[in-house]
Design a protein around this motif. Structure first.
Motif, PDB file in Angstrom:
ATOM      1  N   ILE A  12      -9.008  19.057  -7.817  1.00  0.00           N
ATOM      2  CA  ILE A  12      -8.110  20.194  -7.639  1.00  0.00           C
ATOM      3  C   ILE A  12      -8.856  21.415  -7.103  1.00  0.00           C
ATOM      4  O   ILE A  12      -8.317  22.186  -6.302  1.00  0.00           O
ATOM      5  CB  ILE A  12      -7.432  20.552  -8.980  1.00  0.00           C
ATOM      6  N   TYR A  13     -10.118  21.581  -7.546  1.00  0.00           N
ATOM      7  CA  TYR A  13     -10.858  22.789  -7.188  1.00  0.00           C
ATOM      8  C   TYR A  13     -12.164  22.484  -6.466  1.00  0.00           C
ATOM      9  O   TYR A  13     -12.830  21.496  -6.782  1.00  0.00           O
ATOM     10  CB  TYR A  13     -11.154  23.616  -8.449  1.00  0.00           C
ATOM     11  N   PRO A  14     -12.540  23.336  -5.500  1.00  0.00           N
ATOM     12  CA  PRO A  14     -13.847  23.185  -4.855  1.00  0.00           C
ATOM     13  C   PRO A  14     -14.961  23.571  -5.823  1.00  0.00           C
ATOM     14  O   PRO A  14     -14.717  24.229  -6.843  1.00  0.00           O
ATOM     15  CB  PRO A  14     -13.771  24.161  -3.677  1.00  0.00           C
ATOM     16  N   HIS A  15     -16.155  23.146  -5.528  1.00  0.00           N
ATOM     17  CA  HIS A  15     -17.333  23.459  -6.350  1.00  0.00           C
ATOM     18  C   HIS A  15     -17.194  22.911  -7.764  1.00  0.00           C
ATOM     19  O   HIS A  15     -17.765  23.465  -8.707  1.00  0.00           O
ATOM     20  CB  HIS A  15     -17.588  24.974  -6.396  1.00  0.00           C
ATOM     21  N   ASP A  16     -16.428  21.830  -7.893  1.00  0.00           N
ATOM     22  CA  ASP A  16     -16.318  21.162  -9.184  1.00  0.00           C
ATOM     23  C   ASP A  16     -17.551  20.282  -9.378  1.00  0.00           C
ATOM     24  O   ASP A  16     -18.284  19.995  -8.428  1.00  0.00           O
ATOM     25  CB  ASP A  16     -15.039  20.312  -9.211  1.00  0.00           C
ATOM     26  N   ARG A  17     -17.772  19.823 -10.599  1.00  0.00           N
ATOM     27  CA  ARG A  17     -18.965  19.039 -10.900  1.00  0.00           C
ATOM     28  C   ARG A  17     -19.078  17.797 -10.027  1.00  0.00           C
ATOM     29  O   ARG A  17     -20.161  17.394  -9.631  1.00  0.00           O
ATOM     30  CB  ARG A  17     -18.966  18.630 -12.380  1.00  0.00           C
ATOM     31  N   PHE A  18     -17.935  17.183  -9.729  1.00  0.00           N
ATOM     32  CA  PHE A  18     -17.953  15.939  -8.970  1.00  0.00           C
ATOM     33  C   PHE A  18     -17.413  16.102  -7.553  1.00  0.00           C
ATOM     34  O   PHE A  18     -17.095  15.118  -6.899  1.00  0.00           O
ATOM     35  CB  PHE A  18     -17.137  14.876  -9.712  1.00  0.00           C
ATOM     36  N   SER A  19     -17.320  17.324  -7.075  1.00  0.00           N
ATOM     37  CA  SER A  19     -16.673  17.550  -5.775  1.00  0.00           C
ATOM     38  C   SER A  19     -17.437  16.912  -4.617  1.00  0.00           C
ATOM     39  O   SER A  19     -16.847  16.576  -3.587  1.00  0.00           O
ATOM     40  CB  SER A  19     -16.484  19.049  -5.522  1.00  0.00           C
ATOM     41  N   ASP A  20     -18.755  16.723  -4.760  1.00  0.00           N
ATOM     42  CA  ASP A  20     -19.523  16.099  -3.690  1.00  0.00           C
ATOM     43  C   ASP A  20     -19.195  14.615  -3.549  1.00  0.00           C
ATOM     44  O   ASP A  20     -19.497  14.008  -2.518  1.00  0.00           O
ATOM     45  CB  ASP A  20     -21.023  16.250  -3.936  1.00  0.00           C
ATOM     46  N   GLY A  37      -7.569  15.738 -10.897  1.00  0.00           N
ATOM     47  CA  GLY A  37      -8.299  16.240 -12.058  1.00  0.00           C
ATOM     48  C   GLY A  37      -9.382  17.222 -11.658  1.00  0.00           C
ATOM     49  O   GLY A  37      -9.673  17.421 -10.478  1.00  0.00           O
ATOM     50  N   PHE A  38      -9.987  17.837 -12.649  1.00  0.00           N
ATOM     51  CA  PHE A  38     -11.137  18.710 -12.428  1.00  0.00           C
ATOM     52  C   PHE A  38     -11.892  18.863 -13.742  1.00  0.00           C
ATOM     53  O   PHE A  38     -11.340  18.689 -14.827  1.00  0.00           O
ATOM     54  CB  PHE A  38     -10.705  20.079 -11.891  1.00  0.00           C
ATOM     55  N   VAL A  39     -13.170  19.188 -13.617  1.00  0.00           N
ATOM     56  CA  VAL A  39     -14.025  19.405 -14.792  1.00  0.00           C
ATOM     57  C   VAL A  39     -14.306  20.882 -14.972  1.00  0.00           C
ATOM     58  O   VAL A  39     -14.130  21.443 -16.047  1.00  0.00           O
ATOM     59  CB  VAL A  39     -15.348  18.625 -14.658  1.00  0.00           C
ATOM     60  N   ASN A  40     -14.751  21.537 -13.902  1.00  0.00           N
ATOM     61  CA  ASN A  40     -15.077  22.963 -13.960  1.00  0.00           C
ATOM     62  C   ASN A  40     -13.868  23.796 -13.566  1.00  0.00           C
ATOM     63  O   ASN A  40     -13.305  23.607 -12.488  1.00  0.00           O
ATOM     64  CB  ASN A  40     -16.242  23.277 -13.021  1.00  0.00           C
ATOM     65  N   CYS A  41     -13.485  24.700 -14.414  1.00  0.00           N
ATOM     66  CA  CYS A  41     -12.313  25.529 -14.163  1.00  0.00           C
ATOM     67  C   CYS A  41     -12.719  26.781 -13.389  1.00  0.00           C
ATOM     68  O   CYS A  41     -13.381  27.672 -13.938  1.00  0.00           O
ATOM     69  CB  CYS A  41     -11.650  25.908 -15.481  1.00  0.00           C
ATOM     70  N   ASN A  42     -12.325  26.827 -12.104  1.00  0.00           N
ATOM     71  CA  ASN A  42     -12.667  27.947 -11.235  1.00  0.00           C
ATOM     72  C   ASN A  42     -11.390  28.550 -10.663  1.00  0.00           C
ATOM     73  O   ASN A  42     -10.924  28.138  -9.613  1.00  0.00           O
ATOM     74  CB  ASN A  42     -13.569  27.474 -10.098  1.00  0.00           C
ATOM     75  N   VAL A  43     -10.807  29.506 -11.370  1.00  0.00           N
ATOM     76  CA  VAL A  43      -9.556  30.105 -10.925  1.00  0.00           C
ATOM     77  C   VAL A  43      -9.635  31.628 -11.003  1.00  0.00           C
ATOM     78  O   VAL A  43     -10.411  32.194 -11.776  1.00  0.00           O
ATOM     79  CB  VAL A  43      -8.343  29.617 -11.767  1.00  0.00           C
ATOM     80  N   ASN A  44      -8.800  32.268 -10.178  1.00  0.00           N
ATOM     81  CA  ASN A  44      -8.670  33.726 -10.194  1.00  0.00           C
ATOM     82  C   ASN A  44     -10.009  34.449 -10.049  1.00  0.00           C
ATOM     83  O   ASN A  44     -10.271  35.473 -10.694  1.00  0.00           O
ATOM     84  CB  ASN A  44      -7.957  34.181 -11.477  1.00  0.00           C
ATOM     85  N   GLY A  45     -10.876  33.880  -9.189  1.00  0.00           N
ATOM     86  CA  GLY A  45     -12.152  34.524  -8.898  1.00  0.00           C
ATOM     87  C   GLY A  45     -13.212  34.351  -9.952  1.00  0.00           C
ATOM     88  O   GLY A  45     -14.308  34.926  -9.832  1.00  0.00           O
ATOM     89  N   ARG A  46     -12.931  33.567 -10.984  1.00  0.00           N
ATOM     90  CA  ARG A  46     -13.917  33.318 -12.041  1.00  0.00           C
ATOM     91  C   ARG A  46     -14.342  31.853 -12.009  1.00  0.00           C
ATOM     92  O   ARG A  46     -13.610  30.999 -11.545  1.00  0.00           O
ATOM     93  CB  ARG A  46     -13.346  33.676 -13.413  1.00  0.00           C
ATOM     94  N   HIS A  47     -15.540  31.573 -12.537  1.00  0.00           N
ATOM     95  CA  HIS A  47     -16.082  30.229 -12.463  1.00  0.00           C
ATOM     96  C   HIS A  47     -16.463  29.711 -13.852  1.00  0.00           C
ATOM     97  O   HIS A  47     -16.866  30.473 -14.738  1.00  0.00           O
ATOM     98  CB  HIS A  47     -17.313  30.195 -11.553  1.00  0.00           C
TER      99      HIS A  47
END
Length: 329
Positions: free
Chosen positions: A60-68, A101-111
């Motif tokens: 769902i989000y870029p720069h997630d733990r498994f995004s690569d 799915g996603f592991v790292n929650c990166n929303v609203n400018g926060r990581h």
């Protein structure tokens, strides 16, 4: 008597077998896009007796733990490329779900926001992002989505009482901890016809409560998996997969399909399971990495057991290829 290769109903979908291919990583990407190898892999799955395909992880989000190692719902070519992929699968009358799915929650400018630090605005943003992702999946031709709220993904932490210590309406008892996801599913079901599958961890009676809540708001199916790595299925003193009992209990209490999340890789054991329990569907991942066509060999009587060695190299190396097969070649 039930059989692996029965044609059967799976919620609003029709399956040609009781075997679900569940996904993990996708390795043959080209600059973030789908490659010919990926299209070929899904075609081989669809034409070889699999009942249902769940894609590899779509983040769902870029720069997630498994995004690569995973696809991105935000890829500019997502709808075009996956529409071609789902079209290939549908040629063989096999339904396909997009695993989100996603592991790292990166929303609203926060990581890397923790469950307990989510604001109400953050919660609404996550729900909105899933709704947009589901719409993209629909436009890409998917029959439904699988919401990954199992293993160590973020939604697993949201419903975990050891992680979620919130004092507001999104923390406390089982219903409140699951509320963010329940609200999301209700909106999706009220505004579309996608099949909604939920992948949840086996955590005793808590799992049964969550399954019943998911069914109540409209979830169409449930897959039971392990809280840690999906690759290891420890057996108890009776040499029995630890997921059997909880999956069987849930299947007896809900009126939607329940999938046993892995651990079996031979015809005899699967046929015994589906005829001695309330479980009707079994998912696999590693056997399909080793050989995407093995179900046809089972159906033809050429083999009765997957030759996958469960070495887990395909998991630890974050690929969707079997290194043993490649070494032998």
């Amino acid at each position: 008597m039930k059989d692996i290769f029965d044609e059967c109903e799976f919620g609003n979908l029709k399956l040609k077998s009781r075997i679900v291919r569940t996904g993990l990583w996708e390795s043959q990407k080209e600059m973030g896009n789908l490659s010919p190898e990926i299209f070929l892999r899904y075609e081989r799955l669809a034409q070889n007796h699999v009942g249902l395909i769940t894609t590899e992880l779509i983040s769902i989000y870029p720069h997630d733990r498994f995004s690569d190692y995973s696809h991105s719902i935000n890829s500019t070519a997502f709808i075009k490329e996956f529409n071609y992929l789902t079209g290939i699968v549908h040629q063989y009358d096999v339904p396909i779900l997009a695993q989100l799915g996603f592991v790292n929650c990166n929303v609203n400018g926060r990581h890397n926001i923790s469950v307990n630090d989510l604001t109400i605005e953050d919660i609404r943003q996550i729900q909105s992002d899933y709704i947009v992702a589901a719409k993209k999946a629909s436009l890409a031709g998917f029959d439904g989505i699988q919401i990954n709220m199992g293993n160590n993904y973020f939604f697993a932490k949201v419903i975990d009482p050891s992680e979620n210590k919130r004092k507001d309406d999104y923390g406390g008892d089982t219903f409140k901890r699951a509320k963010m996801i329940l609200e999301l599913i209700k909106v999706l079901k009220d505004n579309g016809d996608l099949h909604i599958s939920c992948r949840i961890n086996a955590n005793g009676e808590e799992t049964l409560k969550i399954a019943e809540l998911l069914e109540k708001v409209g979830a169409d199916s449930i897959q039971i998996t392990k809280p840690s790595s999906p690759q290891y299925f420890t057996k108890d003193s009776e040499n029995k997969n630890i997921l059997f009992d909880i999956a069987d209990e849930i299947a007896s209490k809900v009126n939607i399909p329940v999938i046993l999340g892995g651990g079996l890789s031979d015809m005899a054991s699967i046929n015994e399971l589906i005829n001695s329990t309330n479980i009707d569907f079994v998912s696999m991942q590693r056997p399909f990495v080793y050989n995407p066509t093995f179900l046809s060999e089972w159906a033809d009587g050429r083999e009765v057991e997957s030759l996958c060695r469960t070495c887990n190299n395909c998991y630890w190396k974050k690929t969707s290829t079997c290194h043993i097969v490649h070494d032998e070649e």
